[in-house]
Design a protein around this motif. Structure first.
Motif, PDB file in Angstrom:
ATOM      1  N   UNK A 112     -15.538  29.775  15.618  1.00 27.95           N
ATOM      2  CA  UNK A 112     -14.301  30.334  15.066  1.00 27.95           C
ATOM      3  C   UNK A 112     -13.620  31.223  16.092  1.00 27.95           C
ATOM      4  N   UNK A 113     -12.284  31.096  16.193  1.00 25.86           N
ATOM      5  CA  UNK A 113     -11.480  31.886  17.111  1.00 25.86           C
ATOM      6  C   UNK A 113     -10.331  32.542  16.362  1.00 25.86           C
ATOM      7  N   UNK A 114      -9.996  33.763  16.752  1.00 26.47           N
ATOM      8  CA  UNK A 114      -8.762  34.381  16.276  1.00 26.47           C
ATOM      9  C   UNK A 114      -7.743  34.207  17.388  1.00 26.47           C
ATOM     10  N   UNK A 115      -6.598  33.618  17.063  1.00 24.11           N
ATOM     11  CA  UNK A 115      -5.544  33.374  18.030  1.00 24.11           C
ATOM     12  C   UNK A 115      -4.430  34.386  17.785  1.00 24.11           C
ATOM     13  N   UNK A 116      -4.109  35.177  18.798  1.00 22.20           N
ATOM     14  CA  UNK A 116      -3.055  36.186  18.704  1.00 22.20           C
ATOM     15  C   UNK A 116      -1.931  35.825  19.664  1.00 22.20           C
ATOM     16  N   UNK A 117      -0.802  36.528  19.549  1.00 24.56           N
ATOM     17  CA  UNK A 117       0.368  36.277  20.393  1.00 24.56           C
ATOM     18  C   UNK A 117       0.835  37.608  20.963  1.00 24.56           C
ATOM     19  N   UNK A 118       0.692  37.782  22.278  1.00 25.73           N
ATOM     20  CA  UNK A 118       1.082  39.034  22.930  1.00 25.73           C
ATOM     21  C   UNK A 118       2.599  39.178  22.911  1.00 25.73           C
ATOM     22  N   UNK A 119       3.067  40.394  22.649  1.00 28.34           N
ATOM     23  CA  UNK A 119       4.499  40.664  22.601  1.00 28.34           C
ATOM     24  C   UNK A 119       5.128  40.433  23.978  1.00 28.34           C
ATOM     25  N   UNK A 120       6.153  39.568  24.078  1.00 28.05           N
ATOM     26  CA  UNK A 120       6.791  39.319  25.365  1.00 28.05           C
ATOM     27  C   UNK A 120       7.691  40.476  25.820  1.00 28.05           C
ATOM     28  N   UNK A 121       8.005  41.384  24.916  1.00 22.64           N
ATOM     29  CA  UNK A 121       8.904  42.502  25.236  1.00 22.64           C
ATOM     30  C   UNK A 121       8.137  43.652  25.897  1.00 22.64           C
ATOM     31  N   UNK A 122       7.106  44.178  25.219  1.00 31.26           N
ATOM     32  CA  UNK A 122       6.374  45.340  25.749  1.00 31.26           C
ATOM     33  C   UNK A 122       5.056  44.950  26.424  1.00 31.26           C
ATOM     34  N   UNK A 123       4.554  43.777  26.132  1.00 32.71           N
ATOM     35  CA  UNK A 123       3.285  43.258  26.662  1.00 32.71           C
ATOM     36  C   UNK A 123       2.089  44.146  26.327  1.00 32.71           C
ATOM     37  N   UNK A 124       2.229  45.009  25.323  1.00 34.47           N
ATOM     38  CA  UNK A 124       1.122  45.859  24.882  1.00 34.47           C
ATOM     39  C   UNK A 124       0.680  45.500  23.472  1.00 34.47           C
ATOM     40  N   UNK A 125       1.640  45.308  22.582  1.00 35.66           N
ATOM     41  CA  UNK A 125       1.328  44.962  21.203  1.00 35.66           C
ATOM     42  C   UNK A 125       1.180  43.454  21.021  1.00 35.66           C
ATOM     43  N   UNK A 126       0.896  43.066  19.792  1.00 37.88           N
ATOM     44  CA  UNK A 126       0.804  41.656  19.432  1.00 37.88           C
ATOM     45  C   UNK A 126       1.822  41.368  18.342  1.00 37.88           C
ATOM     46  N   UNK A 127       2.356  40.152  18.335  1.00 43.79           N
ATOM     47  CA  UNK A 127       3.281  39.771  17.279  1.00 43.79           C
ATOM     48  C   UNK A 127       2.482  39.403  16.042  1.00 43.79           C
ATOM     49  N   UNK A 128       2.914  39.923  14.902  1.00 45.88           N
ATOM     50  CA  UNK A 128       2.237  39.687  13.629  1.00 45.88           C
ATOM     51  C   UNK A 128       3.263  39.160  12.638  1.00 45.88           C
ATOM     52  N   UNK A 129       2.896  38.119  11.875  1.00 45.14           N
ATOM     53  CA  UNK A 129       3.802  37.524  10.889  1.00 45.14           C
ATOM     54  C   UNK A 129       4.288  38.590   9.920  1.00 45.14           C
ATOM     55  N   UNK A 172       3.125  47.249  18.191  1.00 40.30           N
ATOM     56  CA  UNK A 172       3.310  48.493  18.944  1.00 40.30           C
ATOM     57  C   UNK A 172       4.431  49.290  18.282  1.00 40.30           C
ATOM     58  N   UNK A 173       4.124  50.465  17.759  1.00 41.42           N
ATOM     59  CA  UNK A 173       5.098  51.274  17.017  1.00 41.42           C
ATOM     60  C   UNK A 173       6.317  51.668  17.863  1.00 41.42           C
ATOM     61  N   UNK A 174       6.134  51.753  19.171  1.00 43.40           N
ATOM     62  CA  UNK A 174       7.248  52.140  20.036  1.00 43.40           C
ATOM     63  C   UNK A 174       8.142  50.944  20.374  1.00 43.40           C
TER      64      UNK A 174
END
Length: 66
Positions: free
Chosen positions: A9-26, A44-46
């Motif tokens: 089993x794998x969890x697949x995440x998507x790194x934010x292309x804007x800040x490159x720190x947070x992850x995109x969440x549905x 990322x709250x910021x």
């Protein structure tokens, strides 16, 4: 007849292309098309970047046969 197979089993995440720190969440938003575009927001709250992703929601779980 049931068949049992071992899977990894794998969890697949998507790194934010804007800040490159947070992850995109549905975020529950969707643009109807075939396949649809799903709304996501950066964790990322910021940053809080919003983006629609074609045909997939993140994070998601994928499995692979061992």
């Amino acid at each position: 007849m049931e068949i049992r197979k071992e899977v990894k089993t794998y969890q697949v995440s998507y790194k934010c292309p804007e800040c490159e720190e947070g992850e995109l969440k549905a975020n529950g938003m969707m643009k109807p098309s075939n396949p649809p575009y799903y709304g996501h927001t950066c964790t990322n709250r910021e940053c809080r970047h919003k983006e629609y992703i074609f045909g997939a929601t993140y994070p998601r779980i994928e499995t692979e046969e061992v």
